[in-house]
Design a protein around this motif. Sequence first.
Motif, mmCIF file in Angstrom:
data_model
loop_
_atom_site.group_PDB
_atom_site.id
_atom_site.type_symbol
_atom_site.label_atom_id
_atom_site.label_comp_id
_atom_site.label_asym_id
_atom_site.label_seq_id
_atom_site.Cartn_x
_atom_site.Cartn_y
_atom_site.Cartn_z
ATOM 1 N N LEU A 182 -122.420 -70.255 -76.916
ATOM 2 C CA LEU A 182 -121.493 -69.605 -75.995
ATOM 3 C C LEU A 182 -121.693 -70.122 -74.571
ATOM 4 O O LEU A 182 -120.720 -70.400 -73.861
ATOM 5 C CB LEU A 182 -121.656 -68.086 -76.049
ATOM 6 C CG LEU A 182 -121.129 -67.409 -77.307
ATOM 7 C CD1 LEU A 182 -121.604 -65.955 -77.370
ATOM 8 C CD2 LEU A 182 -119.615 -67.487 -77.380
ATOM 9 N N ALA A 183 -122.938 -70.262 -74.149
ATOM 10 C CA ALA A 183 -123.212 -70.774 -72.809
ATOM 11 C C ALA A 183 -122.680 -72.195 -72.662
ATOM 12 O O ALA A 183 -122.045 -72.533 -71.641
ATOM 13 C CB ALA A 183 -124.710 -70.729 -72.512
ATOM 14 N N ASP A 184 -122.901 -73.029 -73.657
ATOM 15 C CA ASP A 184 -122.409 -74.413 -73.615
ATOM 16 C C ASP A 184 -120.887 -74.475 -73.635
ATOM 17 O O ASP A 184 -120.296 -75.440 -73.149
ATOM 18 C CB ASP A 184 -122.979 -75.218 -74.784
ATOM 19 C CG ASP A 184 -124.480 -75.446 -74.653
ATOM 20 O OD1 ASP A 184 -125.043 -75.228 -73.560
ATOM 21 O OD2 ASP A 184 -125.097 -75.835 -75.676
ATOM 22 N N LEU A 211 -134.256 -70.130 -71.890
ATOM 23 C CA LEU A 211 -132.792 -70.100 -72.031
ATOM 24 C C LEU A 211 -132.109 -70.096 -70.664
ATOM 25 O O LEU A 211 -131.072 -70.736 -70.478
ATOM 26 C CB LEU A 211 -132.359 -68.881 -72.847
ATOM 27 C CG LEU A 211 -132.701 -68.917 -74.331
ATOM 28 C CD1 LEU A 211 -132.432 -67.565 -74.975
ATOM 29 C CD2 LEU A 211 -131.926 -70.018 -75.037
ATOM 30 N N ARG A 212 -132.698 -69.402 -69.709
ATOM 31 C CA ARG A 212 -132.138 -69.394 -68.351
ATOM 32 C C ARG A 212 -132.218 -70.795 -67.742
ATOM 33 O O ARG A 212 -131.247 -71.297 -67.179
ATOM 34 C CB ARG A 212 -132.868 -68.388 -67.474
ATOM 35 C CG ARG A 212 -132.331 -68.388 -66.039
ATOM 36 C CD ARG A 212 -132.986 -67.412 -65.113
ATOM 37 N NE ARG A 212 -134.430 -67.404 -65.271
ATOM 38 C CZ ARG A 212 -135.186 -66.340 -65.081
ATOM 39 N NH1 ARG A 212 -134.644 -65.188 -64.741
ATOM 40 N NH2 ARG A 212 -136.482 -66.408 -65.221
ATOM 41 N N ALA A 213 -133.378 -71.439 -67.890
ATOM 42 C CA ALA A 213 -133.570 -72.767 -67.293
ATOM 43 C C ALA A 213 -132.711 -73.839 -67.960
ATOM 44 O O ALA A 213 -132.150 -74.696 -67.283
ATOM 45 C CB ALA A 213 -135.048 -73.153 -67.379
ATOM 46 N N SER A 214 -132.587 -73.777 -69.272
ATOM 47 C CA SER A 214 -131.887 -74.850 -69.988
ATOM 48 C C SER A 214 -130.386 -74.624 -70.151
ATOM 49 O O SER A 214 -129.635 -75.586 -70.317
ATOM 50 C CB SER A 214 -132.517 -75.054 -71.368
ATOM 51 O OG SER A 214 -132.393 -73.886 -72.159
ATOM 52 N N HIS A 215 -129.923 -73.358 -70.098
ATOM 53 C CA HIS A 215 -128.513 -73.077 -70.367
ATOM 54 C C HIS A 215 -127.856 -72.155 -69.343
ATOM 55 O O HIS A 215 -126.689 -71.797 -69.499
ATOM 56 C CB HIS A 215 -128.342 -72.458 -71.761
ATOM 57 C CG HIS A 215 -128.718 -73.382 -72.869
ATOM 58 N ND1 HIS A 215 -127.878 -74.371 -73.342
ATOM 59 C CD2 HIS A 215 -129.858 -73.485 -73.591
ATOM 60 C CE1 HIS A 215 -128.477 -75.028 -74.320
ATOM 61 N NE2 HIS A 215 -129.688 -74.516 -74.490
ATOM 62 N N GLY A 216 -128.613 -71.710 -68.337
ATOM 63 C CA GLY A 216 -128.042 -70.807 -67.344
ATOM 64 C C GLY A 216 -127.772 -69.412 -67.869
ATOM 65 O O GLY A 216 -126.959 -68.670 -67.323
ATOM 66 N N ILE A 217 -128.456 -69.047 -68.931
ATOM 67 C CA ILE A 217 -128.267 -67.747 -69.573
ATOM 68 C C ILE A 217 -129.004 -66.673 -68.779
ATOM 69 O O ILE A 217 -130.104 -66.897 -68.287
ATOM 70 C CB ILE A 217 -128.755 -67.813 -71.035
ATOM 71 C CG1 ILE A 217 -127.786 -68.677 -71.852
ATOM 72 C CG2 ILE A 217 -128.917 -66.438 -71.647
ATOM 73 C CD1 ILE A 217 -128.238 -68.960 -73.266
ATOM 74 N N MET A 218 -128.373 -65.507 -68.644
ATOM 75 C CA MET A 218 -128.969 -64.374 -67.929
ATOM 76 C C MET A 218 -129.908 -63.622 -68.876
ATOM 77 O O MET A 218 -129.443 -63.031 -69.852
ATOM 78 C CB MET A 218 -127.876 -63.428 -67.441
ATOM 79 C CG MET A 218 -126.712 -64.087 -66.762
ATOM 80 S SD MET A 218 -126.818 -64.165 -65.006
ATOM 81 C CE MET A 218 -127.188 -62.528 -64.544
ATOM 82 N N PRO A 219 -131.211 -63.641 -68.615
ATOM 83 C CA PRO A 219 -132.147 -62.986 -69.528
ATOM 84 C C PRO A 219 -132.161 -61.466 -69.371
ATOM 85 O O PRO A 219 -132.053 -60.939 -68.267
ATOM 86 C CB PRO A 219 -133.505 -63.574 -69.119
ATOM 87 C CG PRO A 219 -133.331 -63.948 -67.692
ATOM 88 C CD PRO A 219 -131.885 -64.310 -67.507
#
Length: 193
Positions: free
Chosen positions: A21-23, A41-49
């Motif tokens: 979904l992030a991609d 996940l935050r660092a590699s995909h900008g996902i909000m943890p």
Amino acid sequence: MRTALVTGATRGTGRVLATMLADAGWRVHALGRDRLVLDELRASHGIMPMHADLTDRDQLRALTDELEVDALVHAALRLPDTPGFTELTEAEIDMALEVNLSATLHLSHALLDGLTARRGDLVIALPEGAGLLPRTLAAALTEFAAGLTAELPADAPQVHTLPCGPTPEAAARRLRMMLAAQSTPERTRNSAK
């Protein structure tokens, strides 16, 4: 930008769905118990943890009270390693029911009004496996999705079931197609599928 909350996002199917979904350009809130994976996940995909345990209702309410999402993807699939039902402990049965069934119902209930306002999607990942417990949970979640679909008005969120096999990547492809179909202007009410 559409926003999703993905449970179980720190491992297995949930992680694959969150990164897909992030991609694909979604803003993703990843709910899980492993802080290191959430940071990755935050660092590699900008996902909000969102570090949380699905069995802690107070913690979930605090995290989701003001959260607005276009899709809620329940992918926290926690099953015991023991496949045989007669070999399960009471604690293993309770945890499987709590994470896979109770948490799904509680979180769906908590976010339903917001999903309705945003004409969102509620996606319920179905546990897979040959054992009696995963089959029982999948049947209960399928019935919940069908019953909720029948109970909700036409402008309510679309309710979907998502088989998670044979691989998490296959589930991600199905989710991508499912959500793409729902973003069309002619969006119509679907039954649980």
